[in-house]
Write a protein that holds these residues in place. Structure first.
Motif, PDB file in Angstrom:
ATOM      1  N   MET A   1      17.820  -3.343 149.816  1.00 60.85           N
ATOM      2  CA  MET A   1      17.895  -2.214 148.900  1.00 60.85           C
ATOM      3  C   MET A   1      18.039  -2.743 147.474  1.00 60.85           C
ATOM      4  SD  MET A   1      20.001   0.704 150.900  1.00 60.85           S
ATOM      5  CE  MET A   1      18.931   1.994 150.353  1.00 60.85           C
ATOM      6  N   SER A   2      17.763  -1.875 146.526  1.00 62.50           N
ATOM      7  CA  SER A   2      17.796  -2.268 145.126  1.00 62.50           C
ATOM      8  C   SER A   2      18.139  -1.073 144.245  1.00 62.50           C
ATOM      9  CB  SER A   2      16.441  -2.853 144.716  1.00 62.50           C
ATOM     10  OG  SER A   2      15.434  -1.902 144.927  1.00 62.50           O
ATOM     11  N   ILE A   3      18.415  -1.397 143.000  1.00 68.15           N
ATOM     12  CA  ILE A   3      18.630  -0.397 141.964  1.00 68.15           C
ATOM     13  C   ILE A   3      17.386  -0.436 141.080  1.00 68.15           C
ATOM     14  CG2 ILE A   3      20.073   0.330 140.027  1.00 68.15           C
ATOM     15  CD1 ILE A   3      21.595   0.238 142.707  1.00 68.15           C
ATOM     16  N   VAL A   4      16.776   0.715 140.832  1.00 66.54           N
ATOM     17  CA  VAL A   4      15.589   0.781 139.987  1.00 66.54           C
ATOM     18  C   VAL A   4      15.963   1.419 138.660  1.00 66.54           C
ATOM     19  CG1 VAL A   4      13.293   1.779 139.717  1.00 66.54           C
ATOM     20  CG2 VAL A   4      14.010   0.914 141.931  1.00 66.54           C
ATOM     21  N   VAL A   5      15.600   0.749 137.571  1.00 63.79           N
ATOM     22  CA  VAL A   5      15.880   1.249 136.230  1.00 63.79           C
ATOM     23  C   VAL A   5      14.564   1.484 135.505  1.00 63.79           C
ATOM     24  CG1 VAL A   5      16.864   0.690 133.974  1.00 63.79           C
ATOM     25  CG2 VAL A   5      18.071   0.039 136.035  1.00 63.79           C
ATOM     26  N   GLY A   6      14.417   2.681 134.970  1.00 65.96           N
ATOM     27  CA  GLY A   6      13.297   2.966 134.084  1.00 65.96           C
ATOM     28  C   GLY A   6      13.692   2.509 132.695  1.00 65.96           C
ATOM     29  N   PHE A   7      12.996   1.486 132.187  1.00 68.92           N
ATOM     30  CA  PHE A   7      13.383   0.894 130.901  1.00 68.92           C
ATOM     31  C   PHE A   7      12.298   1.107 129.857  1.00 68.92           C
ATOM     32  CE2 PHE A   7      13.408  -2.632 127.869  1.00 68.92           C
ATOM     33  CZ  PHE A   7      14.685  -2.487 127.356  1.00 68.92           C
ATOM     34  N   VAL A   8      12.713   1.607 128.712  1.00 70.51           N
ATOM     35  CA  VAL A   8      11.877   1.667 127.514  1.00 70.51           C
ATOM     36  C   VAL A   8      12.705   1.090 126.370  1.00 70.51           C
ATOM     37  CG1 VAL A   8      10.446   3.613 128.239  1.00 70.51           C
ATOM     38  CG2 VAL A   8      12.580   4.047 127.056  1.00 70.51           C
ATOM     39  N   PRO A   9      12.064   0.521 125.364  1.00 73.27           N
ATOM     40  CA  PRO A   9      12.821  -0.116 124.277  1.00 73.27           C
ATOM     41  C   PRO A   9      13.384   0.905 123.277  1.00 73.27           C
ATOM     42  CG  PRO A   9      10.460  -0.402 123.939  1.00 73.27           C
ATOM     43  CD  PRO A   9      10.627   0.285 125.260  1.00 73.27           C
ATOM     44  N   THR A  10      14.358   1.677 123.755  1.00 73.03           N
ATOM     45  CA  THR A  10      15.020   2.705 122.949  1.00 73.03           C
ATOM     46  C   THR A  10      16.512   2.659 123.273  1.00 73.03           C
ATOM     47  OG1 THR A  10      14.849   4.402 124.658  1.00 73.03           O
ATOM     48  CG2 THR A  10      12.993   4.223 123.095  1.00 73.03           C
ATOM     49  N   PRO A  11      17.349   3.337 122.494  1.00 73.39           N
ATOM     50  CA  PRO A  11      18.768   3.397 122.852  1.00 73.39           C
ATOM     51  C   PRO A  11      18.998   3.982 124.252  1.00 73.39           C
ATOM     52  CG  PRO A  11      18.489   4.044 120.571  1.00 73.39           C
ATOM     53  CD  PRO A  11      17.106   3.910 121.153  1.00 73.39           C
ATOM     54  N   ALA A  12      18.224   4.993 124.636  1.00 73.55           N
ATOM     55  CA  ALA A  12      18.371   5.558 125.984  1.00 73.55           C
ATOM     56  C   ALA A  12      17.975   4.540 127.048  1.00 73.55           C
ATOM     57  CB  ALA A  12      17.532   6.824 126.120  1.00 73.55           C
ATOM     58  N   GLY A  13      16.938   3.768 126.786  1.00 75.77           N
ATOM     59  CA  GLY A  13      16.525   2.717 127.719  1.00 75.77           C
ATOM     60  C   GLY A  13      17.569   1.626 127.844  1.00 75.77           C
ATOM     61  N   GLU A  14      18.185   1.273 126.724  1.00 70.22           N
ATOM     62  CA  GLU A  14      19.259   0.268 126.744  1.00 70.22           C
ATOM     63  C   GLU A  14      20.458   0.783 127.541  1.00 70.22           C
ATOM     64  OE1 GLU A  14      19.332  -2.872 125.669  1.00 70.22           O
ATOM     65  OE2 GLU A  14      17.296  -2.797 124.889  1.00 70.22           O
ATOM     66  N   ALA A  15      20.780   2.064 127.385  1.00 73.97           N
ATOM     67  CA  ALA A  15      21.888   2.652 128.147  1.00 73.97           C
ATOM     68  C   ALA A  15      21.577   2.637 129.644  1.00 73.97           C
ATOM     69  CB  ALA A  15      22.155   4.080 127.668  1.00 73.97           C
ATOM     70  N   ALA A  16      20.339   2.938 129.999  1.00 68.42           N
ATOM     71  CA  ALA A  16      19.936   2.911 131.406  1.00 68.42           C
ATOM     72  C   ALA A  16      20.038   1.497 131.959  1.00 68.42           C
ATOM     73  CB  ALA A  16      18.515   3.447 131.562  1.00 68.42           C
ATOM     74  N   LEU A  17      19.608   0.519 131.184  1.00 71.27           N
ATOM     75  CA  LEU A  17      19.692  -0.869 131.622  1.00 71.27           C
ATOM     76  C   LEU A  17      21.141  -1.285 131.859  1.00 71.27           C
ATOM     77  CD1 LEU A  17      18.350  -3.602 132.214  1.00 71.27           C
ATOM     78  CD2 LEU A  17      18.547  -4.092 129.749  1.00 71.27           C
ATOM     79  N   ALA A  18      22.024  -0.966 130.916  1.00 70.29           N
ATOM     80  CA  ALA A  18      23.439  -1.318 131.062  1.00 70.29           C
ATOM     81  C   ALA A  18      24.040  -0.665 132.310  1.00 70.29           C
ATOM     82  CB  ALA A  18      24.214  -0.907 129.810  1.00 70.29           C
ATOM     83  N   ALA A  19      23.732   0.598 132.522  1.00 71.58           N
ATOM     84  CA  ALA A  19      24.246   1.293 133.706  1.00 71.58           C
ATOM     85  C   ALA A  19      23.655   0.711 134.980  1.00 71.58           C
ATOM     86  CB  ALA A  19      23.936   2.792 133.612  1.00 71.58           C
ATOM     87  N   GLY A  20      22.369   0.349 134.941  1.00 73.86           N
ATOM     88  CA  GLY A  20      21.731  -0.258 136.107  1.00 73.86           C
ATOM     89  C   GLY A  20      22.352  -1.591 136.462  1.00 73.86           C
ATOM     90  N   ILE A  21      22.631  -2.403 135.462  1.00 78.53           N
ATOM     91  CA  ILE A  21      23.281  -3.691 135.708  1.00 78.53           C
ATOM     92  C   ILE A  21      24.651  -3.473 136.329  1.00 78.53           C
ATOM     93  CG2 ILE A  21      24.312  -5.707 134.583  1.00 78.53           C
ATOM     94  CD1 ILE A  21      21.930  -5.581 132.574  1.00 78.53           C
ATOM     95  N   ALA A  22      25.417  -2.535 135.791  1.00 76.85           N
ATOM     96  CA  ALA A  22      26.750  -2.242 136.327  1.00 76.85           C
ATOM     97  C   ALA A  22      26.668  -1.777 137.785  1.00 76.85           C
ATOM     98  CB  ALA A  22      27.450  -1.194 135.465  1.00 76.85           C
ATOM     99  N   GLU A  23      25.717  -0.915 138.089  1.00 79.02           N
ATOM    100  CA  GLU A  23      25.551  -0.422 139.461  1.00 79.02           C
ATOM    101  C   GLU A  23      25.098  -1.533 140.403  1.00 79.02           C
ATOM    102  OE1 GLU A  23      26.307   2.458 140.951  1.00 79.02           O
ATOM    103  OE2 GLU A  23      27.140   3.253 139.094  1.00 79.02           O
ATOM    104  N   ALA A  24      24.204  -2.402 139.933  1.00 78.36           N
ATOM    105  CA  ALA A  24      23.742  -3.514 140.766  1.00 78.36           C
ATOM    106  C   ALA A  24      24.889  -4.478 141.056  1.00 78.36           C
ATOM    107  CB  ALA A  24      22.583  -4.235 140.084  1.00 78.36           C
ATOM    108  N   GLN A  25      25.754  -4.708 140.070  1.00 74.47           N
ATOM    109  CA  GLN A  25      26.949  -5.539 140.291  1.00 74.47           C
ATOM    110  C   GLN A  25      27.841  -4.910 141.354  1.00 74.47           C
ATOM    111  OE1 GLN A  25      28.487  -5.616 136.231  1.00 74.47           O
ATOM    112  NE2 GLN A  25      28.481  -7.854 136.311  1.00 74.47           N
ATOM    113  N   LEU A  26      28.118  -3.639 141.173  1.00 73.87           N
ATOM    114  CA  LEU A  26      29.012  -2.909 142.070  1.00 73.87           C
ATOM    115  C   LEU A  26      28.482  -2.895 143.506  1.00 73.87           C
ATOM    116  CD1 LEU A  26      31.518  -0.998 142.285  1.00 73.87           C
ATOM    117  CD2 LEU A  26      29.935   0.877 141.859  1.00 73.87           C
ATOM    118  N   ARG A  27      27.193  -2.664 143.660  1.00 74.90           N
ATOM    119  CA  ARG A  27      26.586  -2.527 144.983  1.00 74.90           C
ATOM    120  C   ARG A  27      26.072  -3.852 145.545  1.00 74.90           C
ATOM    121  NH1 ARG A  27      24.200   3.225 145.310  1.00 74.90           N
ATOM    122  NH2 ARG A  27      25.251   4.282 143.610  1.00 74.90           N
TER     123      ARG A  27
END
Length: 135
Positions: A1-27
């Motif tokens: 299983m994996s965590i999928v992050v939709g990333f675009v080079p914007t502040p919202a994309g950066e927030a998604a990346l940070a949350a995705g990394i945190a979730e991948a660490q946790l899981r």
């Protein structure tokens, strides 16, 4: 299983990346960073340059998360193709960033995020830039 992050080079994309990394660490799961452009488009502001994508993968690696970046072109509907990727990699979670849009903007242009939220067959975490919801 994996965590999928939709990333675009914007502040919202950066927030998604940070949350995705945190979730991948946790899981303790792989992080799949997806950045896609419409097939045949000469210019697309949502396409991240290679160095930005490399930095995103490096941020995950520094956090102890195995990550890979994919940049599949989409032909028809970005949300549908993104959800297909989530199924292909057996995502346990989809992470997307949200940005503020007016009601008129949503009505005229639609919203990929809204489509993903409504059509996903697995959990979706939607984050806002600067919302204090990720490290």
């Amino acid at each position: 299983m994996s965590i999928v992050v939709g990333f675009v080079p914007t502040p919202a994309g950066e927030a998604a990346l940070a949350a995705g990394i945190a979730e991948a660490q946790l899981r303790k799961q792989e992080l799949v960073i997806v950045n896609s452009a419409r097939q045949g488009a000469l210019v697309d502001k949502s396409v991240a340059p290679e160095d930005v994508l490399a930095q995103a993968a490096e941020r995950a690696s520094e956090a102890g998360v195995r990550a890979r970046v994919i940049q599949p072109p989409y032909q028809h509907d970005l949300a549908d193709e993104f959800l297909d990727i989530a199924r292909e990699v057996d995502a346990s979670l989809i992470v997307i960033g949200l940005r503020h849009r007016t009601q008129v903007g949503k009505f005229i242009l639609g919203s990929h995020a809204q489509q993903i939220l409504m059509q996903a067959d697995r959990p979706v975490l939607a984050v806002k830039a600067g919302g204090g919801n990720c490290p």
